[in-house]
Design a protein around this motif. Structure first.
Motif, PDB file in Angstrom:
ATOM      1  N   GLN A  53       0.864  -1.265  -0.061  1.00  0.00           N
ATOM      2  CA  GLN A  53      -0.039   0.138   0.006  1.00  0.00           C
ATOM      3  C   GLN A  53       0.814   1.365  -0.199  1.00  0.00           C
ATOM      4  O   GLN A  53       1.804   1.315   0.590  1.00  0.00           O
ATOM      5  CB  GLN A  53      -0.917   0.000   1.191  1.00  0.00           C
ATOM      6  CG  GLN A  53      -2.092   0.937   1.330  1.00  0.00           C
ATOM      7  CD  GLN A  53      -3.138   0.504   0.374  1.00  0.00           C
ATOM      8  OE1 GLN A  53      -3.122  -0.723  -0.206  1.00  0.00           O
ATOM      9  NE2 GLN A  53      -4.385   1.159   0.696  1.00  0.00           N
ATOM     10  N   VAL A  54       0.614   2.314  -0.646  1.00  0.00           N
ATOM     11  CA  VAL A  54       1.182   3.314  -0.922  1.00  0.00           C
ATOM     12  C   VAL A  54       0.371   4.621  -0.677  1.00  0.00           C
ATOM     13  O   VAL A  54      -0.588   4.607  -1.333  1.00  0.00           O
ATOM     14  CB  VAL A  54       2.140   3.581  -2.087  1.00  0.00           C
ATOM     15  CG1 VAL A  54       1.348   3.321  -3.287  1.00  0.00           C
ATOM     16  CG2 VAL A  54       3.182   4.867  -1.913  1.00  0.00           C
ATOM     17  N   GLN A  55       0.314   5.648  -0.053  1.00  0.00           N
ATOM     18  CA  GLN A  55      -0.378   6.728  -0.062  1.00  0.00           C
ATOM     19  C   GLN A  55       0.606   7.840  -0.829  1.00  0.00           C
ATOM     20  O   GLN A  55       1.608   8.005  -0.488  1.00  0.00           O
ATOM     21  CB  GLN A  55      -0.560   7.260   1.344  1.00  0.00           C
ATOM     22  CG  GLN A  55      -1.417   6.499   2.009  1.00  0.00           C
ATOM     23  CD  GLN A  55      -0.446   4.877   2.607  1.00  0.00           C
ATOM     24  OE1 GLN A  55       0.473   5.175   3.082  1.00  0.00           O
ATOM     25  NE2 GLN A  55      -1.342   4.000   2.586  1.00  0.00           N
ATOM     26  N   ALA A  73       5.073  10.355  -1.606  1.00  0.00           N
ATOM     27  CA  ALA A  73       4.668   9.033  -1.281  1.00  0.00           C
ATOM     28  C   ALA A  73       4.919   8.621   0.196  1.00  0.00           C
ATOM     29  O   ALA A  73       6.033   9.025   0.829  1.00  0.00           O
ATOM     30  CB  ALA A  73       5.326   7.944  -2.058  1.00  0.00           C
ATOM     31  N   TYR A 115       7.537   1.678  -8.120  1.00  0.00           N
ATOM     32  CA  TYR A 115       6.406   1.841  -8.806  1.00  0.00           C
ATOM     33  C   TYR A 115       6.883   2.651  -9.999  1.00  0.00           C
ATOM     34  O   TYR A 115       7.571   3.838  -9.719  1.00  0.00           O
ATOM     35  CB  TYR A 115       5.293   2.604  -8.200  1.00  0.00           C
ATOM     36  CG  TYR A 115       4.777   1.833  -6.931  1.00  0.00           C
ATOM     37  CD1 TYR A 115       5.318   1.853  -5.852  1.00  0.00           C
ATOM     38  CD2 TYR A 115       3.720   1.011  -7.392  1.00  0.00           C
ATOM     39  CE1 TYR A 115       4.552   1.253  -4.675  1.00  0.00           C
ATOM     40  CE2 TYR A 115       3.155   0.174  -6.271  1.00  0.00           C
ATOM     41  CZ  TYR A 115       3.606   0.229  -4.938  1.00  0.00           C
ATOM     42  OH  TYR A 115       2.761  -0.575  -4.174  1.00  0.00           O
ATOM     43  N   ALA A 155      -0.295   9.485  -9.726  1.00  0.00           N
ATOM     44  CA  ALA A 155      -0.643   7.949  -9.681  1.00  0.00           C
ATOM     45  C   ALA A 155       0.575   7.122  -9.753  1.00  0.00           C
ATOM     46  O   ALA A 155       1.522   7.216 -10.309  1.00  0.00           O
ATOM     47  CB  ALA A 155      -1.630   7.512 -10.506  1.00  0.00           C
ATOM     48  N   TYR A 171      -3.212   1.982 -13.387  1.00  0.00           N
ATOM     49  CA  TYR A 171      -2.431   2.441 -12.148  1.00  0.00           C
ATOM     50  C   TYR A 171      -3.142   1.977 -10.789  1.00  0.00           C
ATOM     51  O   TYR A 171      -4.533   2.185 -10.758  1.00  0.00           O
ATOM     52  CB  TYR A 171      -2.322   3.945 -12.082  1.00  0.00           C
ATOM     53  CG  TYR A 171      -1.282   4.440 -13.211  1.00  0.00           C
ATOM     54  CD1 TYR A 171      -1.750   4.510 -14.358  1.00  0.00           C
ATOM     55  CD2 TYR A 171      -0.034   4.644 -12.687  1.00  0.00           C
ATOM     56  CE1 TYR A 171      -0.894   4.984 -15.491  1.00  0.00           C
ATOM     57  CE2 TYR A 171       0.871   5.219 -13.729  1.00  0.00           C
ATOM     58  CZ  TYR A 171       0.623   5.184 -14.902  1.00  0.00           C
ATOM     59  OH  TYR A 171       1.314   5.570 -16.093  1.00  0.00           O
ATOM     60  N   ASP A 172      -2.646   1.876  -9.705  1.00  0.00           N
ATOM     61  CA  ASP A 172      -3.335   1.133  -8.808  1.00  0.00           C
ATOM     62  C   ASP A 172      -3.403   2.212  -7.506  1.00  0.00           C
ATOM     63  O   ASP A 172      -4.410   2.108  -6.717  1.00  0.00           O
ATOM     64  CB  ASP A 172      -2.247  -0.091  -8.185  1.00  0.00           C
ATOM     65  CG  ASP A 172      -2.057  -0.891  -9.246  1.00  0.00           C
ATOM     66  OD1 ASP A 172      -0.844  -1.363  -9.301  1.00  0.00           O
ATOM     67  OD2 ASP A 172      -2.827  -1.676  -9.447  1.00  0.00           O
ATOM     68  N   TYR A 173      -2.754   3.201  -7.462  1.00  0.00           N
ATOM     69  CA  TYR A 173      -2.651   4.142  -6.335  1.00  0.00           C
ATOM     70  C   TYR A 173      -2.759   5.549  -6.786  1.00  0.00           C
ATOM     71  O   TYR A 173      -1.997   5.854  -7.799  1.00  0.00           O
ATOM     72  CB  TYR A 173      -1.746   4.167  -5.334  1.00  0.00           C
ATOM     73  CG  TYR A 173      -1.444   2.630  -4.543  1.00  0.00           C
ATOM     74  CD1 TYR A 173      -0.600   1.680  -5.103  1.00  0.00           C
ATOM     75  CD2 TYR A 173      -2.232   2.274  -4.037  1.00  0.00           C
ATOM     76  CE1 TYR A 173      -0.271   0.445  -4.634  1.00  0.00           C
ATOM     77  CE2 TYR A 173      -2.357   0.740  -3.235  1.00  0.00           C
ATOM     78  CZ  TYR A 173      -1.144   0.041  -3.962  1.00  0.00           C
ATOM     79  OH  TYR A 173      -1.009  -1.206  -3.107  1.00  0.00           O
ATOM     80  N   TRP A 174      -3.718   6.219  -6.245  1.00  0.00           N
ATOM     81  CA  TRP A 174      -3.899   7.722  -6.751  1.00  0.00           C
ATOM     82  C   TRP A 174      -3.829   8.829  -5.401  1.00  0.00           C
ATOM     83  O   TRP A 174      -4.171   8.383  -4.565  1.00  0.00           O
ATOM     84  CB  TRP A 174      -5.202   7.806  -7.424  1.00  0.00           C
ATOM     85  CG  TRP A 174      -5.473   7.375  -8.586  1.00  0.00           C
ATOM     86  CD1 TRP A 174      -5.500   5.769  -8.877  1.00  0.00           C
ATOM     87  CD2 TRP A 174      -5.098   7.656  -9.839  1.00  0.00           C
ATOM     88  NE1 TRP A 174      -5.582   5.677 -10.053  1.00  0.00           N
ATOM     89  CE2 TRP A 174      -5.241   6.609 -10.965  1.00  0.00           C
ATOM     90  CE3 TRP A 174      -4.956   9.107 -10.281  1.00  0.00           C
ATOM     91  CZ2 TRP A 174      -5.222   6.854 -12.208  1.00  0.00           C
ATOM     92  CZ3 TRP A 174      -5.140   9.142 -11.799  1.00  0.00           C
ATOM     93  CH2 TRP A 174      -5.050   8.102 -12.450  1.00  0.00           C
TER      94      TRP A 174
END
Length: 122
Positions: free
Chosen positions: A1-3, A24, A32, A97, A109-112
């Motif tokens: 998981q990344v924010q 991040a 990524y 992202a 893309y998995d994280y936004w």
């Protein structure tokens, strides 16, 4: 998981410049590929630029090529988008992202991040 958290947006006159940052937390950003997208009111989210994990590969939308530059500093867990020669049509919310592959497709893309507003006045 990344924010992901974007910053650096604002109001600028046409011809001006801004530098957007995407910081991040969680997993290391170096794992990524990263992309920048933008969404203007009433329009769909559109690809702007992407960069590979090492930074050795970059790709831009035709509309920003030669004016915008994507870069990354993996040691700082941050990706940047330098916006030069801004035009009113660049006005949008800009999103970063994270994904596996440097690609133009938003759904890969998995994280936004939450986005940062860029407004260019004429």
């Amino acid at each position: 998981q990344v924010q992901l958290v974007e910053s650096g947006g604002g109001l600028v006159q046409a011809g001006g410049s801004l530098r957007l940052s995407c910081a991040a937390s969680g997993r290391t950003l170096g794992s990524y590929a990263m992309g920048w997208f933008r969404q203007a009111p009433g329009e769909e989210r559109r690809f702007v630029a992407t960069i590979s994990t090492s930074g050795g590969y970059t790709y831009y939308a035709d509309s920003v090529k030669g004016r915008f530059t994507i870069s990354r500093d993996n040691a700082k867990n941050t990706v940047y988008l330098q916006l030069n020669s801004l035009k009113p049509e660049d006005t949008a919310v800009y999103y970063c992202a994270a994904g596996i592959t440097p690609i133009i497709n938003a759904d890969r893309y998995d994280y936004w991040g939450q986005g940062t507003q860029v407004t260019v006045s004429s």
